[in-house]
Write a protein that holds these residues in place. Structure first.
Motif, PDB file in Angstrom:
ATOM      1  N   ASP A  15       0.832  -1.211   0.000  1.00  0.00           N
ATOM      2  CA  ASP A  15       0.000   0.000   0.000  1.00  0.00           C
ATOM      3  C   ASP A  15       0.861   1.252   0.000  1.00  0.00           C
ATOM      4  N   GLU A  16       1.950   1.235   0.763  1.00  0.00           N
ATOM      5  CA  GLU A  16       2.843   2.399   0.804  1.00  0.00           C
ATOM      6  C   GLU A  16       3.524   2.608  -0.542  1.00  0.00           C
ATOM      7  N   GLU A  17       3.900   1.525  -1.203  1.00  0.00           N
ATOM      8  CA  GLU A  17       4.528   1.653  -2.513  1.00  0.00           C
ATOM      9  C   GLU A  17       3.541   2.196  -3.543  1.00  0.00           C
ATOM     10  N   ILE A  18       2.298   1.713  -3.497  1.00  0.00           N
ATOM     11  CA  ILE A  18       1.270   2.232  -4.417  1.00  0.00           C
ATOM     12  C   ILE A  18       1.026   3.720  -4.169  1.00  0.00           C
ATOM     13  N   LYS A  19       0.966   4.108  -2.906  1.00  0.00           N
ATOM     14  CA  LYS A  19       0.730   5.512  -2.547  1.00  0.00           C
ATOM     15  C   LYS A  19       1.863   6.389  -3.055  1.00  0.00           C
ATOM     16  N   LEU A  20       3.102   5.933  -2.901  1.00  0.00           N
ATOM     17  CA  LEU A  20       4.253   6.706  -3.346  1.00  0.00           C
ATOM     18  C   LEU A  20       4.254   6.885  -4.863  1.00  0.00           C
ATOM     19  N   VAL A  21       3.913   5.816  -5.603  1.00  0.00           N
ATOM     20  CA  VAL A  21       3.874   5.902  -7.063  1.00  0.00           C
ATOM     21  C   VAL A  21       2.796   6.874  -7.511  1.00  0.00           C
ATOM     22  N   LYS A  22       1.626   6.834  -6.847  1.00  0.00           N
ATOM     23  CA  LYS A  22       0.538   7.758  -7.210  1.00  0.00           C
ATOM     24  C   LYS A  22       0.910   9.203  -6.917  1.00  0.00           C
ATOM     25  N   GLN A  23       1.622   9.433  -5.816  1.00  0.00           N
ATOM     26  CA  GLN A  23       1.971  10.807  -5.440  1.00  0.00           C
ATOM     27  C   GLN A  23       3.056  11.389  -6.329  1.00  0.00           C
ATOM     28  N   THR A  24       4.073  10.597  -6.628  1.00  0.00           N
ATOM     29  CA  THR A  24       5.216  11.106  -7.391  1.00  0.00           C
ATOM     30  C   THR A  24       5.100  10.861  -8.890  1.00  0.00           C
ATOM     31  N   GLY A  25       4.298   9.860  -9.277  1.00  0.00           N
ATOM     32  CA  GLY A  25       4.206   9.511 -10.683  1.00  0.00           C
ATOM     33  C   GLY A  25       5.445   8.825 -11.214  1.00  0.00           C
ATOM     34  N   GLN A  26       6.329   8.398 -10.320  1.00  0.00           N
ATOM     35  CA  GLN A  26       7.573   7.744 -10.713  1.00  0.00           C
ATOM     36  C   GLN A  26       7.630   6.345 -10.109  1.00  0.00           C
ATOM     37  N   VAL A  27       8.223   5.429 -10.865  1.00  0.00           N
ATOM     38  CA  VAL A  27       8.340   4.037 -10.424  1.00  0.00           C
ATOM     39  C   VAL A  27       9.814   3.722 -10.174  1.00  0.00           C
ATOM     40  N   PRO A  28      10.179   3.290  -8.974  1.00  0.00           N
ATOM     41  CA  PRO A  28      11.576   2.919  -8.703  1.00  0.00           C
ATOM     42  C   PRO A  28      11.969   1.689  -9.533  1.00  0.00           C
ATOM     43  N   VAL A  29      13.073   1.764 -10.236  1.00  0.00           N
ATOM     44  CA  VAL A  29      13.540   0.656 -11.058  1.00  0.00           C
ATOM     45  C   VAL A  29      14.991   0.348 -10.706  1.00  0.00           C
ATOM     46  N   TYR A  30      15.454  -0.836 -11.135  1.00  0.00           N
ATOM     47  CA  TYR A  30      16.824  -1.250 -10.854  1.00  0.00           C
ATOM     48  C   TYR A  30      17.828  -0.434 -11.675  1.00  0.00           C
ATOM     49  N   GLU A  31      18.976  -0.200 -11.056  1.00  0.00           N
ATOM     50  CA  GLU A  31      20.108   0.375 -11.770  1.00  0.00           C
ATOM     51  C   GLU A  31      20.711  -0.698 -12.684  1.00  0.00           C
ATOM     52  N   PRO A  32      21.468  -0.309 -13.714  1.00  0.00           N
ATOM     53  CA  PRO A  32      22.091  -1.311 -14.604  1.00  0.00           C
ATOM     54  C   PRO A  32      22.937  -2.345 -13.863  1.00  0.00           C
ATOM     55  N   TRP A  33      23.679  -1.914 -12.815  1.00  0.00           N
ATOM     56  CA  TRP A  33      24.505  -2.884 -12.087  1.00  0.00           C
ATOM     57  C   TRP A  33      23.642  -3.885 -11.327  1.00  0.00           C
ATOM     58  N   GLN A  34      22.450  -3.447 -10.884  1.00  0.00           N
ATOM     59  CA  GLN A  34      21.541  -4.377 -10.215  1.00  0.00           C
ATOM     60  C   GLN A  34      20.943  -5.373 -11.208  1.00  0.00           C
ATOM     61  N   ILE A  35      20.628  -4.892 -12.404  1.00  0.00           N
ATOM     62  CA  ILE A  35      20.112  -5.783 -13.454  1.00  0.00           C
ATOM     63  C   ILE A  35      21.170  -6.815 -13.829  1.00  0.00           C
ATOM     64  N   LYS A  36      22.406  -6.371 -13.951  1.00  0.00           N
ATOM     65  CA  LYS A  36      23.500  -7.255 -14.357  1.00  0.00           C
ATOM     66  C   LYS A  36      23.723  -8.369 -13.346  1.00  0.00           C
ATOM     67  N   SER A  37      23.696  -8.028 -12.052  1.00  0.00           N
ATOM     68  CA  SER A  37      23.940  -9.042 -11.017  1.00  0.00           C
ATOM     69  C   SER A  37      22.812 -10.063 -10.968  1.00  0.00           C
ATOM     70  N   ARG A  38      21.584  -9.608 -11.122  1.00  0.00           N
ATOM     71  CA  ARG A  38      20.455 -10.539 -11.079  1.00  0.00           C
ATOM     72  C   ARG A  38      20.402 -11.416 -12.317  1.00  0.00           C
TER      73      ARG A  38
END
Length: 495
Positions: free
Chosen positions: A176-199
């Motif tokens: 619920d907190e993540e949904i609220k934050l996305v609605k308020q800011t209009g931005q979605v937290p995504v992985y950095e390239p180094w995080q994508i690479k490691s996963r």
């Protein structure tokens, strides 16, 4: 509890007896491992025809100009230029009981020999993967993965209902907190390239290990089959003892931890919806890697479903050998009993013939009062007019609901219909129209696979968000133009 694996005696025994270590220490390790990795791992195949593999190994040896000089193989005639003969010798040696780097089996359908890798070679691959120098080590993703698994283990083993509810409420609060934050800011937290690479590195590692795990499961099943074969050769065992041994082995396959894990995996693999979801997510991941310029070896993971399915089939076939062995036990043990029975029957017949030759007056056994009366009520006598049946009402046309049509699709689906093509047909029409019905889509593109393709459309519509079903409106959809066959389906609208 003390870990005894790395103690001196344990390691000494492992290094002396491990066939994987024997392969890594062999004088031809670089040649054999590189060739087997190229033919099986890189090409993503589970088995190769023996004659074909022999020819490819001969070509490989010729290209390398390979000549082994270790003392243990000096008896081989390596001076000869016949690389095919050398390749044949290598493959036979790799498959013998002392090495077991590969299996050479006989195909039941074609009756031609084929080659598969063993778990010892797969473990050698994994060991070399661990020794490979890495330019990037993703400690963050591994730590999070470790934390998630520990948390999951704690939560999924706690039988306290209050604790489970508390954990679920905490998870809901975070969502619920993540949904609220996305609605308020209009931005979605995504992985950095180094995080994508490691996963991504972890995903590739797990997919490679999974292939090796199947080899080990298959060979463990074969060990049980071998045990039954050896016990079957024991002439002192009765049929009942052999049957009990076989049934106990079959039960063990399903009840031990490895068997439970495999059959749970197989159930997941047979779920079409989850497999389609997995394939879609993999395609999204590859698109993401291309977008972020992260390099990867190949797109072999897209074929993971088919490779795992083939590997699972191999395990099931090995398991079915136990059932085949059981039938042989019954047949072979019964054969001796039938021979004894036949001898007894022959003795009875001989005594009956001897009795028949005697001229003895025999007393009647029973008397019949009269001849039997035969009554055939439905039999029509000659000269009678044939009766004509009249049916006053015609059968009603059957109409199936969407749920019934979806269940029918599961029965008829043989995996040969590509739902991505069907979805492409729908999308191409939606580019020109705001909304279209299933009847319009099929009228435009046709049903080349008949009823199975129509049911695949219905199954696809159930899972599409842009599809709506109108149960009160029934449409007649033509799925076989040659025989003019229709199916009444609730109207399905795509928008």
């Amino acid at each position: 509890m003390t870990d005894t694996f790395f103690q001196y005696r344990s390691l000494q025994q492992l290094l002396q007896q491990s066939l994987s270590m024997k392969l890594l220490r062999s004088g031809h390790a670089a040649m054999s491992i590189s060739f087997l990795h190229k033919m099986f791992r890189q090409q993503n195949v589970l088995q190769i025809n023996l004659a074909e593999l022999t020819q490819k190994l001969a070509d490989y040896l010729a290209n390398l100009g390979f000549l082994e000089e270790s003392e243990e193989h000096q008896t081989l005639s390596y001076i000869s230029s016949d690389y095919y003969e050398r390749a044949d010798t290598y493959l036979k040696r790799w498959a013998d009981e002392d090495n077991r780097f590969i299996f050479i089996n006989l195909d039941e359908k074609t009756h031609e020999p084929y080659v598969t890798l063993t778990r010892h070679t797969e473990k050698a691959f994994q060991a070399l993967e661990l020794l490979r120098e890495k330019d990037f080590v993703g400690t963050e993703s591994k730590l999070l993965d470790l934390f998630t698994k520990v948390q999951e283990l704690v939560q999924q083993t706690n039988e306290d209902p209050d604790e489970r509810i508390k954990a679920l409420q905490e998870k809901r609060k975070q969502i619920d907190e993540e949904i609220k934050l996305v609605k308020q800011t209009g931005q979605v937290p995504v992985y950095e390239p180094w995080q994508i690479k490691s996963r991504w590195a972890e995903i590739e590692r797990l997919s490679k290990e999974l292939s090796g795990d199947f080899r080990e499961v298959e060979e463990n099943f074969k060990e049980i089959y071998k045990t039954i074969s050896h016990r079957h050769a024991d002439a002192t065992l009765s049929k009942g003892q052999l049957l009990r041994l076989t049934f106990d082995a079959l039960e063990e396959l399903k009840t031990n931890d490895q068997g439970k894990s495999f059959y749970a995996f197989w159930e997941f693999l047979m779920d079409d919806e989850k497999q389609q979801q997995f394939a879609d997510m993999l395609q999204q991941v590859y698109d993401l890697l291309d977008h972020t310029d992260i390099t990867y070896e190949s797109r072999q993971l897209l074929q993971l479903k088919y490779m795992l399915h083939a590997a699972g089939i191999k395990v099931l076939e090995t398991n079915q050998l136990l059932g085949y062995k059981l039938s042989r036990i019954v047949v072979e043990k019964e054969r001796g009993n039938r021979r004894k029975t036949r001898d007894i029957i022959n003795q009875i017949l001989q005594q009956a013939i001897q009795q028949a030759d005697r001229n003895e007056k025999k007393a009647p056994i029973a008397y019949v009062d009269d001849r039997p009366e035969i009554s055939l009520p439905l039999d029509r006598r000659h000269g009678d007019r044939p009766s004509e049946n009249e049916f006053g009402t015609a059968p009603n046309a059957a109409t199936l609901s969407i749920d019934q049509l979806t269940e029918l699709h599961k029965l008829m689906d043989d995996g040969s219909i590509d739902k991505a093509v069907l979805q492409g047909n729908i999308s191409s029409m939606l580019k020109k129209h705001k909304q279209v019905t299933l009847k319009q889509v099929i009228d435009k593109h046709g049903c080349t696979r008949g009823l199975a393709e129509l049911l695949a459309y219905v199954s696809l519509a159930v899972h599409l968000r842009n599809a709506s079903i109108q149960p009160d409106t029934i449409e007649d959809i033509l799925f076989d133009k040659t025989q003019q066959k229709y199916l009444q389906v609730p109207q399905i609208v795509f928008s």
